[in-house]
Design a protein around this motif. Sequence first.
Motif, PDB file in Angstrom:
ATOM      1  N   SER A  33       0.871  -1.183   0.000  1.00  0.00           N
ATOM      2  CA  SER A  33       0.000   0.000   0.000  1.00  0.00           C
ATOM      3  C   SER A  33       0.901   1.223   0.000  1.00  0.00           C
ATOM      4  N   GLU A  40      -3.467   3.496  -2.166  1.00  0.00           N
ATOM      5  CA  GLU A  40      -3.963   2.909  -0.920  1.00  0.00           C
ATOM      6  C   GLU A  40      -5.291   2.193  -1.142  1.00  0.00           C
ATOM      7  N   VAL A  41      -6.217   2.838  -1.854  1.00  0.00           N
ATOM      8  CA  VAL A  41      -7.531   2.218  -2.042  1.00  0.00           C
ATOM      9  C   VAL A  41      -7.429   1.019  -2.983  1.00  0.00           C
ATOM     10  N   GLN A  44      -6.329  -1.972  -1.072  1.00  0.00           N
ATOM     11  CA  GLN A  44      -7.402  -2.526  -0.243  1.00  0.00           C
ATOM     12  C   GLN A  44      -8.435  -3.279  -1.085  1.00  0.00           C
ATOM     13  N   ARG A  47      -6.763  -6.526  -1.710  1.00  0.00           N
ATOM     14  CA  ARG A  47      -6.788  -7.344  -0.499  1.00  0.00           C
ATOM     15  C   ARG A  47      -8.130  -8.051  -0.357  1.00  0.00           C
ATOM     16  N   ILE A  60      -0.916  -6.720   3.999  1.00  0.00           N
ATOM     17  CA  ILE A  60      -0.696  -5.375   3.462  1.00  0.00           C
ATOM     18  C   ILE A  60       0.562  -4.802   4.090  1.00  0.00           C
ATOM     19  N   SER A 300     -11.045   6.003   4.853  1.00  0.00           N
ATOM     20  CA  SER A 300      -9.770   5.309   4.707  1.00  0.00           C
ATOM     21  C   SER A 300      -9.756   4.531   3.398  1.00  0.00           C
ATOM     22  N   GLY A 301      -8.602   3.967   3.076  1.00  0.00           N
ATOM     23  CA  GLY A 301      -8.519   3.130   1.889  1.00  0.00           C
ATOM     24  C   GLY A 301      -9.443   1.929   1.974  1.00  0.00           C
ATOM     25  N   GLU A 302      -9.567   1.358   3.170  1.00  0.00           N
ATOM     26  CA  GLU A 302     -10.463   0.216   3.368  1.00  0.00           C
ATOM     27  C   GLU A 302     -11.919   0.627   3.158  1.00  0.00           C
ATOM     28  N   ALA A 305     -12.466   1.104  -0.556  1.00  0.00           N
ATOM     29  CA  ALA A 305     -12.545  -0.165  -1.268  1.00  0.00           C
ATOM     30  C   ALA A 305     -13.941  -0.771  -1.139  1.00  0.00           C
ATOM     31  N   ARG A 306     -14.473  -0.769   0.072  1.00  0.00           N
ATOM     32  CA  ARG A 306     -15.815  -1.327   0.282  1.00  0.00           C
ATOM     33  C   ARG A 306     -16.864  -0.506  -0.468  1.00  0.00           C
TER      34      ARG A 306
END
Length: 332
Positions: A33, A40-41, A44, A47, A60, A300-302, A305-306
């Motif tokens: 990342s 970053e995204v 994720q 991932r 990560i 956040s990147g997480e 991603a979602r």
Amino acid sequence: MTRPTFYRTAALLALAALPGLASADCGKVSVVSMNWQSAEVLAQIDRFILDQGFGCEVEIVPGDTMPTLTSMMEKGKPDVAPEAWVNAVRQPLDEAVKAGRLHYAARALKDGGIEGWWIPKYLADANPALKTIDDALNRPDLFPAPEDRKKGAVHNCPSGWNCQITTENAFKAWGAAGKGFVLLDTGSAAGLDGSLAKAYERKQGWLGYYWAPTSILGKYEMVKLDAGVPHDKAAFEACNSKADCLRPVKTDWASAEVFTVITDRFKKAGGPAVDYLNQRSWGNDTVNALLAWMSDNQASGEDGARHFLENHPDIWTTWVSPEVAAKVKAAL
């Protein structure tokens, strides 16, 4: 449930619970990342899909372009660099690929990374003759400087960044001062973004350096001006990118090539997950919009991603098989 069915189900659950078996198709994989929003995204997203869709055991790890790619070339780790801007390290990277130590997967950004001088779309729509940098510099009245409305302003790249040098040299090469323009120092990335946002919200003129993909271009629709000349690699490297360049020339910025890079170990061990990384590619418009959502929501990147996976199955399901897509959707 009949007894044989019960035993078969129990046996399968027990086997799946054994360490490492759930990830047998893919195994362990380290995904870097890098320290900017789009990388970053994307890390994720990888991932989540590698974990939930392919059963990989994903780690990560933090990184940045030069140290990460150098480590991959010399040590064979980490396994995956989702968004590698390769222009600055192209020669040694190509040599590592030729030697079989590393491999290029998909173009992470289909359009590549884009640099140049931009104007707001509403201004371009109202002035259809504004197509090139020369066109804009012939109209200082459309881009008034804050401290001298009789002059036009070109907004510079943040202080200390290499693009500050290239923008100063472009300003000289196009003879902008002689056409009634000043080069406006924005001080920082926040200052540059603030100047653009302020102009856009007031529907005022703005001309300056920017790049994509970025959240600001996802929030504010901008038009990149045509340089009117191709990229001159030799002149750019020899002079236009140097602070002491005496005679900069008109040249377009290079389109940065952005690839996913994987190690030979993972190419051999990753199975169908490697096919995913060979397919996974998206455009700047998609990335800009996602980054704008992340910035607006302090995500956040997480989180990003979602949000992407939940709202854009039309894009990401083209990267994987229907079976993998079903697993990812179920995990969401």
